[in-house]
Design an enzyme around this catalytic site. Structure first.
Site, PDB file in Angstrom:
ATOM      1  N   PHE A  16       0.855  -1.189   0.000  1.00 33.90           N
ATOM      2  CA  PHE A  16       0.000   0.000   0.000  1.00 33.90           C
ATOM      3  C   PHE A  16       0.883   1.228   0.000  1.00 33.90           C
ATOM      4  O   PHE A  16       1.743   1.374   0.869  1.00 33.90           O
ATOM      5  CB  PHE A  16      -0.936   0.039   1.215  1.00 33.90           C
ATOM      6  CG  PHE A  16      -1.847   1.241   1.186  1.00 33.90           C
ATOM      7  CD1 PHE A  16      -2.981   1.250   0.374  1.00 33.90           C
ATOM      8  CD2 PHE A  16      -1.559   2.379   1.929  1.00 33.90           C
ATOM      9  CE1 PHE A  16      -3.813   2.369   0.320  1.00 33.90           C
ATOM     10  CE2 PHE A  16      -2.388   3.499   1.879  1.00 33.90           C
ATOM     11  CZ  PHE A  16      -3.520   3.487   1.072  1.00 33.90           C
ATOM     12  N   ASP A  47       9.240   2.860   1.602  1.00 35.26           N
ATOM     13  CA  ASP A  47       8.022   3.498   2.105  1.00 35.26           C
ATOM     14  C   ASP A  47       7.967   3.212   3.610  1.00 35.26           C
ATOM     15  O   ASP A  47       7.588   2.125   4.028  1.00 35.26           O
ATOM     16  CB  ASP A  47       6.792   2.937   1.388  1.00 35.26           C
ATOM     17  CG  ASP A  47       5.500   3.615   1.858  1.00 35.26           C
ATOM     18  OD1 ASP A  47       5.497   4.207   2.960  1.00 35.26           O
ATOM     19  OD2 ASP A  47       4.487   3.520   1.133  1.00 35.26           O
ATOM     20  N   LYS A  49       2.253   9.745   8.362  1.00 33.08           N
ATOM     21  CA  LYS A  49       1.550   9.233   9.545  1.00 33.08           C
ATOM     22  C   LYS A  49       2.086   9.778  10.882  1.00 33.08           C
ATOM     23  O   LYS A  49       1.723  10.869  11.274  1.00 33.08           O
ATOM     24  CB  LYS A  49       1.540   7.708   9.517  1.00 33.08           C
ATOM     25  CG  LYS A  49       0.608   7.160   8.416  1.00 33.08           C
ATOM     26  CD  LYS A  49       0.096   5.766   8.693  1.00 33.08           C
ATOM     27  CE  LYS A  49      -1.115   5.479   7.818  1.00 33.08           C
ATOM     28  NZ  LYS A  49      -0.789   4.855   6.537  1.00 33.08           N
TER      29      LYS A  49
HETATM   30  C1  LIG Z   1      -0.957   5.224   5.118  1.00 29.75           C
HETATM   31  C2  LIG Z   1       0.099   4.842   4.151  1.00 29.75           C
HETATM   32  C3  LIG Z   1       0.309   5.582   2.960  1.00 29.75           C
HETATM   33  C4  LIG Z   1      -0.587   6.734   2.552  1.00 29.75           C
HETATM   34  O1  LIG Z   1      -0.564   7.792   3.457  1.00 29.75           O
HETATM   35  P1  LIG Z   1      -1.722   8.913   3.393  1.00 29.75           P
HETATM   36  O2  LIG Z   1      -1.275   9.935   4.392  1.00 29.75           O
HETATM   37  O3  LIG Z   1      -2.995   8.240   3.739  1.00 29.75           O
HETATM   38  O4  LIG Z   1      -1.737   9.452   2.010  1.00 29.75           O
HETATM   39  C5  LIG Z   1       1.330   5.187   2.137  1.00 29.75           C
HETATM   40  N1  LIG Z   1       2.127   4.139   2.438  1.00 29.75           N
HETATM   41  C6  LIG Z   1       1.967   3.429   3.573  1.00 29.75           C
HETATM   42  C7  LIG Z   1       2.896   2.306   3.873  1.00 29.75           C
HETATM   43  C8  LIG Z   1       0.936   3.746   4.454  1.00 29.75           C
HETATM   44  O5  LIG Z   1       0.747   3.008   5.555  1.00 29.75           O
END
Ligand SMILES: *Cc1c(COP(=O)(O)O)cnc(C)c1O
Length: 399
Positions: free
Chosen positions: A139, A223, A252
């Site tokens: 994700f 990420d 986050k």
């Molecule tokens: C939550 C998340 C995102 C996206 O972040 P948003 O602030 O919702 O755009 C991207 N990568 C990972 C691994 C995430 O957990």
């Protein structure tokens, strides 16, 4: 009539219905507790999806917001501001990166990361080198670029065409090698797939990706949006693998609940996005930067990374026990305070989450397969234990 009914009726009528929210209006929070407008209290074991690492209403966060708001809220990227420079300095030191770009969310940070990778090779005259290798069940966010990198059908379906990314099974090095080619600009990876179901990268996998990137000259892109800022018991998830990415993203937990995202990279990539090639109006603003600085200072001052490691071990042990005691649970998995209970096949995850909420515990479901625990790093052992005893009881009742 209860005070929430008016609000819920209005929500029903006016909010765009892209979320399936329960009929609960959250009103305030303190530490690892939340209260709704009906006065019901909840133990927060999800921290707004791994965001509120200091818990709710932490005095350091509250006073940073108030103090900076009184001084300067916004100035735009036409000028420097001190909190932003201090934040860049601090984040570079903590991540052992050299350059920081700021934005307002995770998906925006990943857009910067993807643009960085493509434009880096363009800048070197390798104009056909743009493809990204990413992983099934990953994700990376909801905007077009990040969504293209996301390896889950439910987030992609109906939004195509989505091009330029090859997805391979997470942990499968042979598949990565097969997908590799001279057109590959980078490999994008989470050290723990959070939204994908709390799946930890197999031992050695990240280090092997590092070696493959060194061999082929493509970029290793981390990420760390869910894993970063101490969540896994190290400041970055990649630290467990003992290697560094060429560039990484944070969001986050970085703002402890205040919106901010960041992309950090090595010095060799500083020419990839020259002035005019990328930017955002709000990114790196004084308010968000001051708040993130306060979060990082508090993480350091309260030794929250070590705390996440220690509490993470405790949580993992308790969850392993629950997985043995309850038929609804197949197994435990995770790292630090990013933990999951894998649900038995066919179990109604949504119904379980609703039962937990009614019993006073807030959790999320990851990848439709795992009950995900991402409590504030500041949670007391007493609150954690109380939350877990409720989970234990609900699992026992949930046949
Ligand atoms: C939550 C998340 C995102 C996206 O972040 P948003 O602030 O919702 O755009 C991207 N990568 C990972 C691994 C995430 O957990």
């Amino acid at each position: 009539m209860s005070p929430s009914n008016d609000l819920l009726a209005s929500a029903e009528q006016h909010l765009y219905p892209n979320y399936a929210k329960p009929a609960v209006v959250i009103d305030r929070g303190l530490g690892a507790r939340l209260w709704d407008t009906e006065g019901r209290s909840y133990i927060d074991l999800y921290a707004g999806i791994a965001v509120s690492i200091l818990g709710h209403s932490h005095p350091a966060l509250v006073s940073a917001i108030a103090a900076q708001a009184q001084k300067l809220v916004h100035v735009s990227n036409y000028f420097h501001n001190e909190p932003n420079i201090r934040l860049a300095e601090k984040l570079c030191a903590l991540t052992r990166m050299d350059r920081a770009f700021f934005c307002n969310s995770g998906t925006e940070a990943n857009e910067a990361l993807l643009k960085l990778a493509r434009r880096h090779f363009f800048q070197q005259g390798e104009t056909e080198r743009y493809r990204i290798i990413a992983f099934d069940n990953s994700f990376h966010g909801r905007t077009l670029g990040s969504m293209t990198a996301t390896g889950q059908k439910k987030y992609r379906e109906g939004f195509g065409p989505l091009a330029g990314v090859t997805h391979v099974p997470f942990g499968d090095l042979a598949a990565v090698r097969t997908a590799m080619g001279p057109d590959v600009a980078g490999i994008l990876v989470e050290s723990v797939q959070g939204e994908g179901g709390v799946v930890v990268a197999p031992p050695g996998f990240i280090a092997h990706l590092r070696a493959l990137c060194d061999e082929t000259g493509c970029l290793l892109l981390a990420d760390e949006i869910q894993t970063g800022i101490g969540r896994t018991g190290r400041f970055l998830g990649f630290e467990h693998a003992g290697v560094q990415a060429d560039a990484l993203t944070l969001a986050k937990a970085l703002g402890g609940g205040f919106p901010i995202g960041a992309m950090l990279c090595k010095e060799a990539l500083k020419g990839a996005l020259p002035p005019g090639s990328h930017g955002t109006t709000y990114g790196g603003g004084p308010l968000a930067s001051a708040v993130a600085l306060a979060v990082l200072d508090t993480v350091e001052g309260e030794e929250l990374v070590a705390r996440a490691a220690r509490l993470g071990e405790l949580l993992a042990a308790r969850l392993t026990k629950l997985s043995h005691q309850h038929g609804a649970i197949k197994s435990q998995r995770g790292q630090g305070l990013l933990q999951g209970l894998v649900l038995a096949d066919g179990l109604d995850a949504g119904a379980l989450m609703a039962r937990l909420r009614e019993a006073g515990v807030l959790l999320t479901i990851a990848g439709g397969v795992a009950l995900r625990f991402t409590p504030p790093l500041t949670i007391s052992e007493a609150d954690l234990e109380e939350g877990l005893s409720i989970v234990d009881r609900v699992l026992g009742e949930f046949a």
